[in-house]
Design a protein around this motif. Structure first.
Motif, mmCIF file in Angstrom:
data_model
loop_
_atom_site.group_PDB
_atom_site.id
_atom_site.type_symbol
_atom_site.label_atom_id
_atom_site.label_comp_id
_atom_site.label_asym_id
_atom_site.label_seq_id
_atom_site.Cartn_x
_atom_site.Cartn_y
_atom_site.Cartn_z
ATOM 1 N N MET A 1 38.507 85.803 16.560
ATOM 2 C CA MET A 1 38.060 86.640 15.461
ATOM 3 C C MET A 1 36.644 86.264 15.040
ATOM 4 O O MET A 1 36.218 85.132 15.184
ATOM 5 N N ARG A 2 35.950 87.224 14.463
ATOM 6 C CA ARG A 2 34.617 86.963 13.951
ATOM 7 C C ARG A 2 34.589 85.727 13.055
ATOM 8 O O ARG A 2 35.484 85.513 12.255
ATOM 9 N N GLN A 3 33.547 84.960 13.223
ATOM 10 C CA GLN A 3 33.276 83.804 12.373
ATOM 11 C C GLN A 3 34.131 82.588 12.659
ATOM 12 O O GLN A 3 34.090 81.632 11.898
ATOM 13 N N ALA A 4 34.897 82.624 13.757
ATOM 14 C CA ALA A 4 35.657 81.422 14.111
ATOM 15 C C ALA A 4 34.703 80.242 14.171
ATOM 16 O O ALA A 4 35.023 79.137 13.752
ATOM 17 N N ARG A 6 31.831 79.858 12.591
ATOM 18 C CA ARG A 6 31.006 79.522 11.426
ATOM 19 C C ARG A 6 31.468 78.296 10.675
ATOM 20 O O ARG A 6 30.700 77.661 9.967
ATOM 21 N N TYR A 11 28.714 74.577 15.802
ATOM 22 C CA TYR A 11 28.192 75.956 15.882
ATOM 23 C C TYR A 11 26.915 76.068 15.070
ATOM 24 O O TYR A 11 25.890 76.577 15.546
ATOM 25 N N ARG A 15 23.057 77.095 16.519
ATOM 26 C CA ARG A 15 22.478 78.348 16.036
ATOM 27 C C ARG A 15 21.219 78.157 15.177
ATOM 28 O O ARG A 15 20.568 79.135 14.819
ATOM 29 N N MET A 20 21.208 85.782 15.050
ATOM 30 C CA MET A 20 22.551 86.082 15.549
ATOM 31 C C MET A 20 22.502 86.909 16.843
ATOM 32 O O MET A 20 23.095 86.548 17.859
ATOM 33 N N PHE A 49 31.653 85.123 22.599
ATOM 34 C CA PHE A 49 30.704 85.124 21.492
ATOM 35 C C PHE A 49 29.751 86.291 21.691
ATOM 36 O O PHE A 49 28.967 86.335 22.646
ATOM 37 N N SER A 50 29.838 87.255 20.807
ATOM 38 C CA SER A 50 28.987 88.447 20.836
ATOM 39 C C SER A 50 29.128 89.093 19.465
ATOM 40 O O SER A 50 29.517 88.420 18.503
ATOM 41 N N ASP A 51 28.832 90.358 19.349
ATOM 42 C CA ASP A 51 29.125 91.074 18.105
ATOM 43 C C ASP A 51 29.345 92.539 18.436
ATOM 44 O O ASP A 51 28.824 93.030 19.445
ATOM 45 N N GLY A 68 25.118 86.566 5.728
ATOM 46 C CA GLY A 68 25.766 86.789 4.443
ATOM 47 C C GLY A 68 25.889 88.260 4.063
ATOM 48 O O GLY A 68 26.494 88.595 3.054
ATOM 49 N N SER A 181 37.696 97.672 12.677
ATOM 50 C CA SER A 181 37.945 96.896 11.456
ATOM 51 C C SER A 181 38.105 97.764 10.214
ATOM 52 O O SER A 181 38.916 97.459 9.362
ATOM 53 N N HIS A 293 42.804 88.195 9.940
ATOM 54 C CA HIS A 293 41.422 88.671 10.066
ATOM 55 C C HIS A 293 40.587 87.439 10.381
ATOM 56 O O HIS A 293 41.144 86.406 10.727
HETATM 57 O O1 CP3 Z 1 33.736 84.468 15.755
HETATM 58 C C1 CP3 Z 1 33.215 84.608 16.840
HETATM 59 O O2 CP3 Z 1 32.275 83.925 17.221
HETATM 60 C C2 CP3 Z 1 33.775 85.639 17.776
HETATM 61 C C3 CP3 Z 1 32.763 86.654 18.154
HETATM 62 C C4 CP3 Z 1 32.583 87.784 17.158
HETATM 63 C C5 CP3 Z 1 31.470 87.956 16.284
HETATM 64 N N1 CP3 Z 1 31.542 89.197 15.709
HETATM 65 C C6 CP3 Z 1 30.363 86.984 16.057
HETATM 66 C C7 CP3 Z 1 29.760 86.940 14.678
HETATM 67 C C8 CP3 Z 1 33.400 88.910 17.024
HETATM 68 C C9 CP3 Z 1 34.727 89.184 17.689
HETATM 69 C C10 CP3 Z 1 32.721 89.803 16.121
HETATM 70 C C11 CP3 Z 1 33.220 91.148 15.780
HETATM 71 C C12 CP3 Z 1 32.733 91.837 14.579
HETATM 72 N N2 CP3 Z 1 31.460 91.877 14.063
HETATM 73 C C13 CP3 Z 1 33.546 92.689 13.788
HETATM 74 C C14 CP3 Z 1 34.986 93.009 14.083
HETATM 75 C C15 CP3 Z 1 35.913 91.906 13.673
HETATM 76 C C16 CP3 Z 1 36.101 91.784 12.196
HETATM 77 O O3 CP3 Z 1 35.774 90.739 11.668
HETATM 78 O O4 CP3 Z 1 36.614 92.726 11.566
HETATM 79 C C17 CP3 Z 1 32.747 93.186 12.748
HETATM 80 C C18 CP3 Z 1 33.178 94.110 11.632
HETATM 81 C C19 CP3 Z 1 31.419 92.686 12.944
HETATM 82 C C20 CP3 Z 1 30.186 92.977 12.144
HETATM 83 C C21 CP3 Z 1 29.666 91.721 11.517
HETATM 84 N N3 CP3 Z 1 28.997 90.725 12.221
HETATM 85 C C22 CP3 Z 1 29.831 91.265 10.183
HETATM 86 C C23 CP3 Z 1 30.495 92.046 9.068
HETATM 87 C C24 CP3 Z 1 29.258 89.975 10.097
HETATM 88 C C25 CP3 Z 1 29.250 89.019 8.907
HETATM 89 C C26 CP3 Z 1 27.919 88.840 8.254
HETATM 90 C C27 CP3 Z 1 27.961 87.604 7.340
HETATM 91 O O5 CP3 Z 1 27.170 86.704 7.564
HETATM 92 O O6 CP3 Z 1 28.803 87.583 6.421
HETATM 93 C C28 CP3 Z 1 28.748 89.667 11.380
HETATM 94 C C29 CP3 Z 1 28.037 88.434 11.778
HETATM 95 C C30 CP3 Z 1 28.727 87.568 12.782
HETATM 96 N N4 CP3 Z 1 29.230 88.007 13.991
HETATM 97 C C31 CP3 Z 1 28.901 86.158 12.696
HETATM 98 C C32 CP3 Z 1 29.539 85.757 13.885
HETATM 99 C C33 CP3 Z 1 29.891 84.360 14.301
HETATM 100 C C34 CP3 Z 1 28.429 85.289 11.534
HETATM 101 C C35 CP3 Z 1 26.928 85.275 11.440
HETATM 102 C C36 CP3 Z 1 26.281 84.000 11.886
HETATM 103 O O7 CP3 Z 1 26.928 83.035 12.280
HETATM 104 O O8 CP3 Z 1 25.029 83.969 11.815
#
Ligand code: CP3
Length: 318
Positions: A1-4, A6, A11, A15, A20, A49-51, A68, A181, A293
């Protein structure tokens, strides 16, 4: 999941000073960051790791991920002319992702790698709103008021998702996850009319690997999300997995769904809730334990490690 990642100091270290989306196109960083949670937690699968917005950016749309905040788009897409200007994604534009995947498959030595893409509705919301949104009002206004332009937009984003997933499958990912999402902001009737055909086209294009379909707040949509062609439906923490199992119907596995906030409670409460998730998951055709999530950034990596170990102990031999 996203942000695992962070919540991990390793990490944050790699970074430092790298944007990003820039990091998503550096095979060395993609490989290292994808491996970090596998090394530390011993999870059963890695997520690339992607987005979700990376392929849209790589195709040439001016957007960025602001820390953020989330994805921010320089020129929001709101008219038929804006949609017509959207570029398509050429495989070359994400060649660094393919390179990273090929290396990862070797390095993971049998641990499956999950690739992913953003679903048309969730990507459209970022493009139409210009950034993150609570109510998705402009997106819905376009959808309800100009159905042809909406379908053109969703169709183009489906094409980008298909191209991105095809690159990932060709490079060797073992499964794919389609992240819708924010689909939970729609009624079932609207989801079926405006979104489902596009997500189905994406899922049907990658039918040679298992497909996971995830959204947040999707209690009313679970059956439709399964019918889009998912082998696995991801469920957030709001719906108990036994209830979700009866909604998705026979033959569909579930992924989820511990409340990400649960890991902030004392360990006994975490264990009790994880055990309950495992118990209810037995009602489904298959179950992938996960959080409901993304990992919250302040989560304690030691608790996450203990949780992974706990799930392995509880499910040993089953
Ligand atoms: O966690 C991981 O490393 C897995 C890879 C991953 C990321 N984004 C990396 C990321 C995955 C699977 C995603 C998917 C993603 N991105 C979704 C779908 C999953 C979900 O959470 O519902 C969505 C909606 C996004 C769009 C997105 N990207 C948001 C809303 C944010 C948060 C911004 C914040 O800082 O609050 C991101 C940034 C993001 N994508 C981060 C990571 C590790 C954090 C930013 C960072 O580390 O600089």
């Amino acid at each position: 999941m996203r942000q695992a990642g962070r919540s991990l100091p390793e990490y944050r270290k790699v970074r430092e000073g790298v944007g990003m989306l820039e990091s998503c196109l550096r095979p060395d960083l993609v490989t290292e960051i994808t491996m970090q949670p596998v090394r530390r937690y011993g999870v059963d699968a890695a997520i690339l790791f992607s987005d979700i917005v990376l392929p849209v950016k790589a195709a040439g749309v001016d957007l960025d991920i602001k820390a953020g905040v989330g994805p921010v788009v320089a020129e929001p897409v709101r008219s038929a002319a804006d949609v017509a200007r959207l570029p398509s994604l050429e495989p070359d534009q994400v060649a660094p992702v393919a390179e990273a995947i090929r290396g990862l498959v070797t390095e993971l030595a049998g641990t499956p790698l999950i690739g992913f893409a953003g679903a048309p509705f969730t990507l459209a919301s970022y493009l139409v709103e210009g950034g993150p949104s609570r109510d998705h009002a402009r997106t819905k206004a376009l959808m309800y008021g100009d159905e042809d332009t909406w379908h053109a937009l969703a169709g183009r984003l489906a094409d980008i998702a298909i191209a991105y997933l095809t690159v990932q499958v060709d490079a060797g990912v073992s499964a794919v996850q389609l992240f819708d999402s924010w689909a939970g902001s729609l009624s079932a009737v609207d989801y079926e009319r405006y979104v489902l055909p596009h997500s189905r086209r994406v899922l049907e294009s990658v039918s040679n690997v298992p497909r996971i379909h995830f959204g947040v707040d999707t209690a009313e949509l679970l059956a439709l999300m399964a019918s889009a062609g998912a082998d696995v439906v991801g469920v957030d923490w709001r719906v108990a997995l036994d209830a979700a199992a009866s909604r998705v119907g026979p033959g569909v596995a579930l992924q989820g769904n511990l409340d990400p906030a649960a890991v902030f409670a004392p360990w006994d409460a975490v264990a009790e809730r994880a055990r309950d998730v495992l118990r209810r998951g037995k009602a489904a055709a298959g179950h992938i334990f996960n959080l409901g999530h993304g990992v919250l950034p302040d989560s304690d990596p030691d608790v996450l490690k203990r949780l992974v170990d706990f799930v392995h102990e509880e499910t040993a031999g089953s």
